[in-house]
Design a protein around this motif. Structure first.
Motif, PDB file in Angstrom:
ATOM      1  N   LYS A 162       0.839  -1.205   0.000  1.00 24.58           N
ATOM      2  CA  LYS A 162       0.000   0.000   0.000  1.00 24.58           C
ATOM      3  C   LYS A 162       0.873   1.253   0.000  1.00 24.58           C
ATOM      4  N   LEU A 163       1.912   1.239   0.842  1.00 30.27           N
ATOM      5  CA  LEU A 163       2.798   2.403   0.911  1.00 30.27           C
ATOM      6  C   LEU A 163       3.522   2.618  -0.410  1.00 30.27           C
ATOM      7  N   GLU A 164       3.966   1.549  -1.037  1.00 31.44           N
ATOM      8  CA  GLU A 164       4.668   1.675  -2.306  1.00 31.44           C
ATOM      9  C   GLU A 164       3.747   2.275  -3.375  1.00 31.44           C
ATOM     10  N   GLY A 165       2.495   1.814  -3.397  1.00 35.11           N
ATOM     11  CA  GLY A 165       1.540   2.357  -4.359  1.00 35.11           C
ATOM     12  C   GLY A 165       1.280   3.833  -4.126  1.00 35.11           C
ATOM     13  N   GLN A 166       1.162   4.231  -2.860  1.00 37.50           N
ATOM     14  CA  GLN A 166       0.923   5.639  -2.527  1.00 37.50           C
ATOM     15  C   GLN A 166       2.114   6.504  -2.925  1.00 37.50           C
ATOM     16  N   PHE A 167       3.330   6.012  -2.636  1.00 32.25           N
ATOM     17  CA  PHE A 167       4.525   6.790  -2.971  1.00 32.25           C
ATOM     18  C   PHE A 167       4.732   6.883  -4.482  1.00 32.25           C
ATOM     19  N   LYS A 168       4.311   5.835  -5.197  1.00 34.30           N
ATOM     20  CA  LYS A 168       4.458   5.857  -6.650  1.00 34.30           C
ATOM     21  C   LYS A 168       3.593   6.964  -7.249  1.00 34.30           C
ATOM     22  N   ILE A 169       2.348   7.036  -6.803  1.00 38.86           N
ATOM     23  CA  ILE A 169       1.446   8.091  -7.291  1.00 38.86           C
ATOM     24  C   ILE A 169       1.956   9.460  -6.869  1.00 38.86           C
ATOM     25  N   LEU A 170       2.372   9.573  -5.608  1.00 39.04           N
ATOM     26  CA  LEU A 170       2.864  10.851  -5.097  1.00 39.04           C
ATOM     27  C   LEU A 170       4.072  11.325  -5.898  1.00 39.04           C
ATOM     28  N   GLY A 171       4.991  10.395  -6.203  1.00 40.15           N
ATOM     29  CA  GLY A 171       6.188  10.756  -6.960  1.00 40.15           C
ATOM     30  C   GLY A 171       5.898  11.135  -8.392  1.00 40.15           C
ATOM     31  N   GLN A 172       4.881  10.476  -8.998  1.00 35.97           N
ATOM     32  CA  GLN A 172       4.510  10.801 -10.376  1.00 35.97           C
ATOM     33  C   GLN A 172       3.871  12.182 -10.465  1.00 35.97           C
ATOM     34  N   LEU A 173       3.005  12.490  -9.530  1.00 33.65           N
ATOM     35  CA  LEU A 173       2.264  13.753  -9.587  1.00 33.65           C
ATOM     36  C   LEU A 173       3.071  14.927  -9.043  1.00 33.65           C
ATOM     37  N   TYR A 174       3.892  14.671  -8.042  1.00 34.15           N
ATOM     38  CA  TYR A 174       4.684  15.728  -7.411  1.00 34.15           C
ATOM     39  C   TYR A 174       6.140  15.248  -7.381  1.00 34.15           C
TER      40      TYR A 174
END
Length: 659
Positions: A162-174
């Motif tokens: 779950k954390l990896e998925g959240q960080f992936k989206i966060l890194g892509q958008l910001y």
């Protein structure tokens, strides 16, 4: 990764195209070697073409905020290829609250944000969780706060996917968060032995983020403060074992620096103490950790769990020492609220090992080393008085104890103390207690301090009601005329809020008022005989009513020491509740919430228990009924338990007050 795939596809296309030709296309001239004047083979030409292509690829990323879709445009040899992002950034209709960029090191830095920034962050996070993403318009602090917020949540749910998925989206958008997200993700994976995932993550990001380790290390305490504190390499390592504490006391930079300096001193002295005993700090910590791993956790020596426990437990020792250092600085600065230093080692043998071989030595060292801690500067004192609303009492007791018979010096000292408490919501109590104390020695100073008390009390939101009831020392007035004069000053002061004017009028109350009269000796003797007790009666009982166009003031003696003053405003000043009308608070609820407001929204459970008993109810019953009243509006509890305190989220308080 997407860019790499595109390049590979392009290269494959070129190779396939070239293999169908018998010679190099006409737009590429033959290539010759320097040594012999012969044409290169097709294979050599293809390799040269590929290398030339790769070198001349230009990339343009269009992140224009004017578009509804966050397109990434990759221009390969002059021919654009558009990749549509799966996620779009929404524009916030009210405009993202400006948050000047600074390095964010922990989630608790949200505490330093404004109410508007906190409200937007709450919306930003909720939307992120629901798959809606806001354009931050360059305010990257919000994204970094979310990064640490998600890290904190992981420590509860422990779901690394779950954390990896959240960080992936966060890194892509910001994108600015991406390298840091990878660093923290790898750290969490290392803690749970996710070696395959670590290898995969490093492989995926080896080109774009080769320096993730150095990025991560640069965020640690030792690395951050190495230059500022002139630390040695060994001291940097000891500080790097800690993480940023998330509490208001450590958010004050001056306090945090002093804790770090004390911690380093304790560690250095601890090393010396162990050397005298023929040990090192590492060997001693390892020996204690061994007992804890075997006796408390029942791990077999040498097992994977044992090895992991040894590593984490030795780091915990440093954290415990830091906590004791922090509490020592809190005590030294008269900040009465302490952090929890309880240990989780409940097995008697493990607990005794830790306390005897580590904790005992630390507590022996602290009393001597704490004397080297710097006293707070003015800015720090102001913040400390704001956080601990009763901290002023320590200084007040010192001033009272050392009073040397000079009321002017005492008055000036109290005014200085008041200036340091300008952010303290309970500031008026300082002047009230000072007025009571000095009234035994100097009436004019006492009355001046009482006017300061009224000034600060009238500034508070609690005077939104039309009636205000106060008490004042009886010994300030010799007769009803003086009491009446004071009521006149108070009424004018409530109307114009002119503090200087009111203070200038105070000495006039005690001026002797002379009138030219003719005395009839016979009449005087007759009155003296009939009313011999009149003077004594006036000295014992004071009562007066005052009224003008704006206020009605009724003063009446209620004891040998105090007079009650009731002030009623005649104008159409709002008498409605400070809180939203939809909330059915009882008078007891309102009084309890006022206690929170006056104590910076953090009150000890003992104080709430005393208050609840005075109202004939249990403290739990009081807290639960307030929370129940607010739950439908907040969808959460208003008052929470935190160690030995009850606290209120200031955002929630603003919400129920309608501000």
């Amino acid at each position: 990764m997407t860019l790499l795939i595109i390049i590979i596809i392009t290269v494959i296309f070129i190779i396939a195209f070239s293999s169908n030709k018998k010679q190099v296309p006409n737009n590429f001239p033959p290539v010759y070697t320097k040594e012999i004047n012969t044409q290169k083979s097709e294979e050599e030409v293809r390799k040269d073409l590929i290398q030339s292509l790769i070198k001349n690829i230009s990339i343009t990323v269009d992140t224009s905020l004017t578009k509804n879709i966050d397109d990434s445009i990759i221009d390969v040899t002059g021919r654009p290829y558009i990749i549509n992002s799966n996620s779009t950034l929404k524009k916030y209709s009210n405009g993202v609250p400006l948050w000047s960029h600074h390095y964010v090191y922990a989630y608790n830095e949200i505490n330093a944000a404004t109410i508007e920034q906190k409200e937007f962050y709450k919306l930003f996070k909720n939307s992120f969780s629901n798959g809606e993403y806001y354009d931050l318009e360059g305010n990257t602090n919000y994204a970094f706060i979310l990064l640490f917020d998600l890290l904190n949540e992981f420590d509860n749910h422990k779901n690394i996917n779950k954390l990896e998925g959240q960080f992936k989206i966060l890194g892509q958008l910001y994108p600015k968060t991406k390298s840091y997200g990878i660093s923290f993700l790898i750290q969490r994976m290392e803690a749970i032995n996710e070696n395959d995932s670590i290898s995969r993550l490093k492989e995926e990001n080896r080109y774009n983020y080769p320096n993730y380790t150095s990025d991560y290390d640069s965020w640690k305490l030792g690395s951050k403060y190495k230059t500022k504190l002139n630390l040695k390499e060994e001291e940097v390592k000891h500080l790097n074992k800690l993480w940023y504490p998330s509490n208001n006391f450590c958010n004050i930079e001056f306090c945090f620096i002093e804790i770090l300096k004390l911690y380093i001193s304790v560690i250095n002295e601890l090393k010396e103490a162990y050397i005298i005993e023929g040990r090192t700090i590492d060997s001693q910590f390892l020996a204690v950790a061994d007992v804890i791993a075997r006796k408390h956790y029942n791990y077999k020596s040498g097992s994977p769990n044992y090895k992991y426990c040894i590593e984490t437990t030795t780091n915990e020792f440093y954290v415990h020492i830091f906590k004791y250092c922090e509490n020592a600085v809190r005590e030294f600065y008269s900040h009465k609220r302490k952090i929890n230093t309880d240990i989780s080692y409940t097995t008697q043998e493990a607990k005794a090992e830790f306390e005897s071989k580590i904790l005992f030595k630390v507590t022996e060292l602290l009393p001597g080393l704490i004397l080297k801690v710097s006293t707070p500067d003015e800015a720090t004192d102001i913040e400390l008085f704001s956080q601990n609303t009763n901290r002023w009492k320590t200084k007040f007791e010192e001033l009272s104890k050392n009073y040397a018979g000079n009321p002017k010096d005492f008055l000036n000292s109290i005014l200085s103390l008041g200036e340091l408490n300008k952010k303290n919501p309970s500031i008026e109590n300082i002047f009230f207690e000072a007025s009571k104390f000095i009234s035994k020695y100097d009436k004019e100073s006492a009355l001046a301090l009482y006017v300061h008390y009224l000034y600060h009390d009238l500034k508070s939101a609690n005077f939104d009601n039309k009636q205000l009831t106060k008490t004042i020392q009886k010994n300030l007035f010799n007769n009803n005329n003086q009491l009446h004069d004071f009521e006149t000053i108070v009424s004018e002061f409530i109307k114009d809020r002119n503090l200087d004017k009111a203070l200038k009028q105070v000495p006039k109350i005690y001026e002797v008022k002379r009138k030219k009269i003719q005395l009839d000796t016979d009449t005087i003797k007759e009155v003296q005989l009939q009313h011999s007790g009149t003077v004594e009666l006036l000295n014992e009982y004071l009562k007066d009513d005052f009224e003008d166009d704006d206020n009605t003031i009724k003063s009446q003696e209620i004891s040998n020491e105090e007079i009650k003053i009731e002030i009623t405003r005649k104008n159409e000043f709002s008498s409605s509740s400070f809180f939203l009308n939809d909330l059915s608070f009882t008078p007891i609820h309102l009084s309890a919430l006022e206690i929170f407001s006056k104590n910076n929204f953090s009150v000890s459970q003992n104080e709430i228990e005393v208050f609840a008993k005075s109202k004939g109810i249990f403290k739990n019953q009081l807290i639960e009924s307030i929370n129940e009243t607010c739950y439908e509006l907040l969808d959460d509890v208003l008052i929470e338990e935190e160690d030995d305190y009850y606290t209120i989220n200031t955002n929630y308080y603003q919400k129920i007050s309608g501000k």
